[in-house]
Every structure is written in structure tokens, then in C-alpha cells.
Write an enzyme that holds these catalytic residues in place. Structure first.
Site, PDB file in Angstrom:
ATOM      1  N   ASP A 161       0.859  -1.177   0.000  1.00 45.88           N
ATOM      2  CA  ASP A 161       0.000   0.000   0.000  1.00 45.88           C
ATOM      3  C   ASP A 161       0.901   1.234   0.000  1.00 45.88           C
ATOM      4  O   ASP A 161       1.796   1.352   0.834  1.00 45.88           O
ATOM      5  CB  ASP A 161      -0.889   0.026   1.249  1.00 45.88           C
ATOM      6  CG  ASP A 161      -2.031  -0.987   1.158  1.00 45.88           C
ATOM      7  OD1 ASP A 161      -2.181  -1.621   0.093  1.00 45.88           O
ATOM      8  OD2 ASP A 161      -2.765  -1.135   2.146  1.00 45.88           O
ATOM      9  N   ASP A 216     -13.614  -4.673  -3.738  1.00 50.19           N
ATOM     10  CA  ASP A 216     -13.717  -4.712  -2.286  1.00 50.19           C
ATOM     11  C   ASP A 216     -15.124  -5.164  -1.948  1.00 50.19           C
ATOM     12  O   ASP A 216     -16.100  -4.522  -2.350  1.00 50.19           O
ATOM     13  CB  ASP A 216     -13.457  -3.317  -1.689  1.00 50.19           C
ATOM     14  CG  ASP A 216     -12.001  -2.907  -1.811  1.00 50.19           C
ATOM     15  OD1 ASP A 216     -11.134  -3.738  -1.498  1.00 50.19           O
ATOM     16  OD2 ASP A 216     -11.734  -1.756  -2.219  1.00 50.19           O
TER      17      ASP A 216
END
Lengths: 200, 261
Positions: free
Chosen positions: B11, B130
Site C-alpha cells: 500500500d 472490495d
């Protein structure tokens, strides 16, 4: 190492990676679509990501079809660059460079396998004495990303996904990999180094 | 036979690698290129860089660090975060990324997936999804990089999985939000159900905490790869050990050390 490696600018997306990989081997390398620069390269790399039709249209527009066909120095196609060496591709029913007899066709896979053929796979060397095979291990892994593939005639190494297909081909001074040697860690670097060291 | 892929996810926020728990409380994990090179040397099969600030802030990903990563490593990597048009995707791919992953922008405008596939080929286009459990349903979430701006786009996960394939996505990364960051295992039930309707490669994300979780997801959900962050960044799981152990358990991995050649 060697001088004047030329990467043909096909407008594809993985061009930077090929140039970086050649640089990591300590060789000079230029990216170009100019005919005279391509003709003067001691080694020529034909990369390509995208569709056969788009890539052939780009080569035609740049006036490179005859230029590539007439090259006499060692040439290495990568991924779509391998497929373009054949007579034609079923992808968009495209006429290709006609340097190697045969037609590129879509992989057909059973339910348990996925398309695209994406990931690391191993080779079966049918011509293990080929210069590109120097120093490789039989169980090395290479990174593939493709949905179309070439027949196994003229292959010096094959791979299988649903059916056997050409992983590395050679005809005269033209060789090509269906996998991405520039993205295949040390195993791919070995293949690229073998190509750069190959004799005209 | 294609090997399963072990994929560390990095990330990225403001050019640094960070990792949070359940998408919050991000901690710095280190320099992007150093971590990328470390994972390459350890035998990671692919890397995913997710610019967690790009999408919520409606800005596109910075290509400077992508070029640095591309120069440094010789394994494939995918970039996600804020890619909302063909022009941005081209810049990311030309900087050296092998694939682009689209998530929130594809929910804003699904035709984006088709445009990217037509321009660069399906093999470049990853749909990041997601997904969260709501009662007996699975629903998609948008802008998950910023919990304060997260959106419910009113879509069922399975319908969206089918639609992104129809539009031309060449791979799906399914991040199961309920298990993300809590290290109690992948969401096998959800992944199996998605696997049943997914013809392109499927990558499991969210929940890796132990080597057994990887074995479980490959055996039971038949995924093509497994993505994780914390367990790799923290050193809790070493990739060479994981791959050797999976290999002994009958899972095909690219197990030989990439340094061996």
C-alpha cells in the site's frame, strides 16, 4: 557486453521493461521506430503487448513490415512479438509478418484452467542444444500472459495450457519467446543474455 | 502447469509503503524500491502497488516511483489507485507497470474496463473488488482507501464479478473486507462462490495470517494467487519458507530460488 541493441517501438505497453532488462545486463539499448536505426542494430528486439491487429497496423503505418522481414541480424520477438512472426493470427483475423509458417490461434481451455494463461510456467525443451538454452535449468519458471498461442512446429521449447504451444521458436536469425524474459527473474535474464550473446 | 502466485501487496501513500488494519491507522513500512527488491529476491511471483490515497482524493497515481520500481525488479507488478482513464493507464504502463487495477473508477463508470481492455488488451486489466458481507449478501464498496469517504455503490458482489468479466477484465482481485487485516484466514466461502462464476484468474485478498491459510485458500477455493501484506512486511511469514511448505503440501509453486540461476 554488445553494442547497439535496438528495441522496435511498436507502441505497446511493456517497452520500458524490455529496455530496463537490457540495461540491467550492461548493454546499450535504444527504443526506436526508425527504419535505418533498426537496420543498423546488431541485435533487434520486437516486443508487443496488445492485439495482433493493432500491432500490425502500427508496423504498417511506420513502414516497418518489409524492414523487419529483411533483417539478417539476430531478432528476438517477445510475447505478441512472437505471434507477429507467423503468417497470420486468428486474433482479429490479422495478416502478420509471414516469417514463420503457421497460424496463431486462441487457446481453448477446460473449465479447471483459466484464460488468459497468466502466471509462471515451465518449458519442455525440444531443441536443448539451441544457443538460447545455454545455462538454463530444465525446471526453470517463466512468466506468461497471453490468450493466443502459436503451433509447436518450429518451437525449440514448448509449454502447455489446455494444449501444447510454442514457448520459444527459432527460424534462421529470428527467434522469439511467448513468455516475458524481462519479467521472468533470473531465468528470463539468462534467456535475454543468451540472445545478446548469440552469433549473427 | 501454472504455478499459484504469492503476491505481496504494498500500500503506497505519498510515495511510501504503509499498512493499516481494516483500512485504518496506517503505519509506515519502508521505501518502495527496497521492499520491492527484497520481495523479488525472496521469490514473490508478482507485486501489487496500491496507491491508497489516489482514488479518494480524485487524483491519479504518481508515475515517478513506478519507473523506479520497473528499473529495479524483473518480476511483474500491477499498479492500482486512481486510474480513471486510458491516458493515465498508458502513463502507468509506459512507466513500466505490467498491469493496471481499477476499482472505484470502474464502479463510477463501468465502461472504463472495456476502454482499457480495447486499448491495452485484457491481460493488462485487473478488476479490484472490495466486498463486504451484509447479512446473507455480499456487497461491493467504493473508495475504501479512505474510511471517511467510503461509498456503497449499491452493487451485489457476484453480479459485479460477472459484469467486469463481460466488460473485458483479464483478472480479478477479490478483497474480502471482513477478513482484511485481522489475520484469521481468507474468506473461503465467499471466494469459492466467486470462483464458481470466474473464468479469468482470481486472486484472493484479505485475511492471511498463517501458512495454513494459504494452503486452505488454494485447496478449497481454487484461486490462482493469494495476496497479503502484513504477514510479509512484518516477517511473520517468509516467502521462501511458505512456498517450500506449500510445495510439500502438493501445491505447485515457483519454488526454486530466483537467485539460483
Amino acid at each position: 557486453m554488445l553494442v547497439s541493441i535496438v528495441v522496435i517501438d511498436t507502441g505497446g505497453a511493456n517497452l520500458a521493461s524490455v529496455v530496463h532488462a537490457v540495461h540491467r545486463l550492461g548493454a546499450e539499448c535504444s527504443l526506436t521506430s526508425r527504419a535505418e536505426r533498426i537496420r543498423s542494430g546488431s541485435r533487434v528486439i520486437l516486443p508487443g503487448v496488445g492485439s495482433a491487429g493493432t500491432a500490425m497496423a502500427a508496423l504498417r503505418e511506420a513502414g516497418l513490415v518489409e524492414v523487419i522481414r529483411s533483417l539478417t541480424q539476430p531478432v528476438l520477438g517477445i510475447c505478441l512479438g512472437l505471434q507477429l512472426l507467423y503468417e497470420r493470427s486468428e486474433e482479429g483475423d490479422t495478416e502478420c509478418l509471414e516469417l514463420i509458417p503457421g497460424t496463431v490461434s486462441k487457446l481453448e481451455v477446460p473449465d479447471r484452467l483459466r484464460l488468459p494463461h497468466m502466471g509462471w510456467n515451465q518449458l519442455h525443451w525440444t531443441v536443448p542444444q539451441d544457443p538460447l538454452a545455454r545455462g538454463v535449468d530444465a525446471d526453470d519458471w517463466y512468466y506468461f500472459v497471453h490468450s493466443f498461442a502459436a503451433p509447436t512446429e518450429h518451437a525449440i521449447a514448448t509449454c502447455e495450457h489446455g494444449r501444447p504451444f510454442a514457448a520459444i521458436v527459432r527460424k534462421d536469425n529470428f527467434s522469439a519467446c511467448q513468455f516475458h524474459p524481462e519479467k521472468s527473474a533470473s531465468a528470463g535474464t539468462r534467456i535475454l543474455a543468451n540472445f545478446l550473446e548469440s552469433q549473427p | 502447469m501454472v504455478a499459484v502466485r504469492i503476491i505481496p501487496c504494498l500500500d503506497v501513500r505519498d510515495g511510501r509503503v504503509v499498512k493499516g488494519v481494516r483500512f485504518r491507522n496506517h503505519r509506515e513500512m519502508g521505501n518502495i524500491v527496497d521492499l520491492a527488491a527484497r520481495y523479488r529476491d525472496e521469490g514473490a511471483d508478482e507485486l501489487v502497488f496500491y496507491d491508497i490515497t489516489a482514488s479518494p482524493q480524485k487524483r491519479s497515481v504518481d508515475t515517478e516511483w513506478i519507473a523506479r520500481v520497473a528499473k529495479a525488479i524483473d518480476i511483474p507488478f500491477c499498479v492500482a489507485g486512481g486510474i480513471r482513464d486510458v491516458t493515465t493507464a498508458r502513463a502507468v504502463l509506459h512507466a513500466g507497470a505490467d498491469k493496471i487495477s481499477v476499482n472505484s473508477p470502474a464502479l463510477e463508470r463501468p465502461e472504463l474496463i472495456g476502454e482499457l481492455a480495447a486499448e491495452f488488451g485484457s491481460q493488462c486489466v485487473v478488476a479490484g473488488i472490495d466486498s463486504i458481507r451484509e447479512g446473507d449478501q455480499f456487497r461491493v464498496r467504493q473508495y475504501t482507501g479512505d474510511p471517511d469517504n467510503m461509498v456503497d455503490p449499491r452493487r451485489n458482489t457476484f453480479e459485479w464479478v460477472s459484469e467486469v468479466q463481460r466488460l473485458g477484465a483479464g483478472e480479478i482481485v477479490l478483497n474480502c473486507m471482513d477478513s482484511d487485516g485481522v489475520r484469521s484466514g481468507f474468506d473461503i466461502d465467499q471466494l469459492r462462490r466467486v470462483r464458481a462464476i470466474c473464468r479469468v484468474p482470481l486472486i484472493a485478498s484479505g485475511g492471511a495470517g498463517a501458512p495454513e491459510h494459504f494452503l486452505e485458500v488454494f485447496r478449497q477455493a481454487d484461486v490462482d494467487g493469494a495476496l497479503a501484506a502484513t504477514v510479509f512486511h512484518s516477517g511473520l511469514i517468509a516467502i521462501p519458507d511458505l512456498k517450500a511448505w506449500l510445495g510439500k503440501s502438493g501445491i505447485v509453486t515457483r519454488s526454486k530460488s530466483p537467485e539460483a540461476a
